[in-house]
Design an enzyme around this catalytic site. Sequence first.
Site, PDB file in Angstrom:
ATOM      1  N   THR A   1     -12.538 -11.959   8.737  1.00  0.00           N
ATOM      2  CA  THR A   1     -12.375 -10.590   8.249  1.00  0.00           C
ATOM      3  C   THR A   1     -13.245  -9.666   9.079  1.00  0.00           C
ATOM      4  O   THR A   1     -14.359 -10.027   9.459  1.00  0.00           O
ATOM      5  CB  THR A   1     -12.747 -10.452   6.755  1.00  0.00           C
ATOM      6  OG1 THR A   1     -12.663  -9.068   6.379  1.00  0.00           O
ATOM      7  CG2 THR A   1     -14.159 -10.940   6.472  1.00  0.00           C
ATOM      8  N   GLY A   2     -12.720  -8.501   9.348  1.00  0.00           N
ATOM      9  CA  GLY A   2     -13.494  -7.509  10.094  1.00  0.00           C
ATOM     10  C   GLY A   2     -14.215  -6.533   9.193  1.00  0.00           C
ATOM     11  O   GLY A   2     -14.780  -5.542   9.660  1.00  0.00           O
TER      12      GLY A   2
ATOM     13  N   ARG B   1      -9.319 -16.870   1.310  1.00  0.00           N
ATOM     14  CA  ARG B   1      -8.096 -16.459   0.625  1.00  0.00           C
ATOM     15  C   ARG B   1      -7.827 -17.440  -0.514  1.00  0.00           C
ATOM     16  O   ARG B   1      -7.815 -18.649  -0.304  1.00  0.00           O
ATOM     17  CB  ARG B   1      -6.916 -16.433   1.597  1.00  0.00           C
ATOM     18  CG  ARG B   1      -7.032 -15.376   2.690  1.00  0.00           C
ATOM     19  CD  ARG B   1      -7.044 -13.977   2.093  1.00  0.00           C
ATOM     20  NE  ARG B   1      -7.102 -12.946   3.116  1.00  0.00           N
ATOM     21  CZ  ARG B   1      -6.042 -12.335   3.633  1.00  0.00           C
ATOM     22  NH1 ARG B   1      -4.819 -12.668   3.218  1.00  0.00           N
ATOM     23  NH2 ARG B   1      -6.190 -11.402   4.550  1.00  0.00           N
TER      24      ARG B   1
ATOM     25  N   ILE C   1       0.825  -1.207   0.000  1.00  0.00           N
ATOM     26  CA  ILE C   1       0.000   0.000   0.000  1.00  0.00           C
ATOM     27  C   ILE C   1       0.860   1.258   0.000  1.00  0.00           C
ATOM     28  O   ILE C   1       0.566   2.216  -0.729  1.00  0.00           O
ATOM     29  CB  ILE C   1      -0.979  -0.006   1.193  1.00  0.00           C
ATOM     30  CG1 ILE C   1      -1.910  -1.226   1.106  1.00  0.00           C
ATOM     31  CG2 ILE C   1      -1.807   1.286   1.226  1.00  0.00           C
ATOM     32  CD1 ILE C   1      -2.687  -1.344  -0.196  1.00  0.00           C
TER      33      ILE C   1
ATOM     34  N   SER D   1     -10.580  -0.942   5.555  1.00  0.00           N
ATOM     35  CA  SER D   1      -9.875  -1.939   4.743  1.00  0.00           C
ATOM     36  C   SER D   1     -10.326  -1.878   3.293  1.00  0.00           C
ATOM     37  O   SER D   1     -11.341  -1.247   2.961  1.00  0.00           O
ATOM     38  CB  SER D   1     -10.140  -3.346   5.284  1.00  0.00           C
ATOM     39  OG  SER D   1     -11.469  -3.747   4.986  1.00  0.00           O
ATOM     40  N   CYS D   2      -9.589  -2.571   2.430  1.00  0.00           N
ATOM     41  CA  CYS D   2      -9.967  -2.635   1.019  1.00  0.00           C
ATOM     42  C   CYS D   2     -11.340  -3.280   0.863  1.00  0.00           C
ATOM     43  O   CYS D   2     -12.164  -2.830   0.055  1.00  0.00           O
ATOM     44  CB  CYS D   2      -8.920  -3.408   0.223  1.00  0.00           C
ATOM     45  SG  CYS D   2      -8.546  -5.059   0.873  1.00  0.00           S
ATOM     46  N   THR D   3     -11.612  -4.310   1.651  1.00  0.00           N
ATOM     47  CA  THR D   3     -12.896  -5.001   1.553  1.00  0.00           C
ATOM     48  C   THR D   3     -14.035  -4.125   2.055  1.00  0.00           C
ATOM     49  O   THR D   3     -15.125  -4.099   1.461  1.00  0.00           O
ATOM     50  CB  THR D   3     -12.847  -6.326   2.331  1.00  0.00           C
ATOM     51  OG1 THR D   3     -11.776  -7.127   1.817  1.00  0.00           O
ATOM     52  CG2 THR D   3     -14.147  -7.094   2.197  1.00  0.00           C
TER      53      THR D   3
ATOM     54  N   ASN E   1      -7.992  -4.871  -4.758  1.00  0.00           N
ATOM     55  CA  ASN E   1      -7.744  -4.642  -3.343  1.00  0.00           C
ATOM     56  C   ASN E   1      -6.476  -3.838  -3.074  1.00  0.00           C
ATOM     57  O   ASN E   1      -6.266  -3.364  -1.962  1.00  0.00           O
ATOM     58  CB  ASN E   1      -7.689  -5.977  -2.578  1.00  0.00           C
ATOM     59  CG  ASN E   1      -6.862  -7.031  -3.271  1.00  0.00           C
ATOM     60  OD1 ASN E   1      -7.324  -7.678  -4.214  1.00  0.00           O
ATOM     61  ND2 ASN E   1      -5.636  -7.218  -2.813  1.00  0.00           N
TER      62      ASN E   1
END
EC number: 1.2.1.12
Length: 339
Positions: A215-216, A238, A13, A155-157, A320
């Site tokens: 995942t959060g 993943r 990143i 996050s990206c998600t 992502n």
Amino acid sequence: MAARVGINGFGRIGRLVLRVLLSRGMPANVVLINDPFITTDAMAYIFKYDTVHGRFPGTVVGKEGKLEITLNGHVYDIAVSACKNPAEIPWGASNVEVVIESSGAFTTMEKAHLHQQGGAKKVLITAPSADAPMFVYGVNHQSLKADQTVFSNASCTTNCLAPLTKVINDKFGIVRGLMTTVHSTTATQKTVDGPSGKAWRDGRAAAGNIIPSSTGAAKAVTAVIPELKGRLTGMSFRVPTLNVSVVDLTAELKTPATYEEICNAVREAANGELKGVLGYTDEQVVSSDFVGEPMSSIFDAKAGIALDKTFVKLVSWYDNEWGYSNRVVDLLLHSLSLH
């Protein structure tokens, strides 16, 4: 004159945020990069060559204590330091206004404040935070206040899920939902089987497995859309791809709607208030089609399905790495515009 910015952590990143800023003509001037685990020459090499996003279109040279980057006729000299303790990084001496905290190691308020001890005025965390306020550009970034000096880009998600969730919840209401992200490999995974704390599966070889993981991201969405608290959760798989991930949001709707009506609502938002953040496609796409995609979330109308008018599965793609790095820059520039 462009604001002076620093980057702590020159990983995926950190490097891509710098690439995004350079591609936009450096609207915020990166003057210092800190990473205690890499030499300046190695910094230049991994910035120049990227397996996923290709070779940097300019030149980059590692010199004594700095990177010299040339792009489109402009030369950028960026100082380099190698401090392990953020309080010792010379942010103040470099007049850094905002630190982009992309090391993954200083994601709480207490740890991020160490950068301020080093002289930085603000800290933008490029990861979810347990206690710093989180903002998703296009969803709740307008609520960022000038006096909030430590904040997270989530996050990206979360950046993929939140815009889609906002559209669906605003238009039809979400009774409850489950999210799955099918997520590309990241740097925390292992090339061969090895130990991995309490989450033993996370230690299995990334290239040879589909790995269920926590995942959060869904919980973080409820931090930026509070009315969904307790109604949304999720998990991750993943998978052995290098980049691009996809969110599957399965939701029960309050207001009945046909799948076509849902698609129309998303397309309208993608062409309206969420333009540049949320995208829409009805083509027969696959993951590699989204490498280098700058938007946070691209709704795939062809991939989703509806069981009936209140129970639907919606699919949205995201790069992502590149998409998220673009949102880091957007949130950075927004924070710098506040007075």
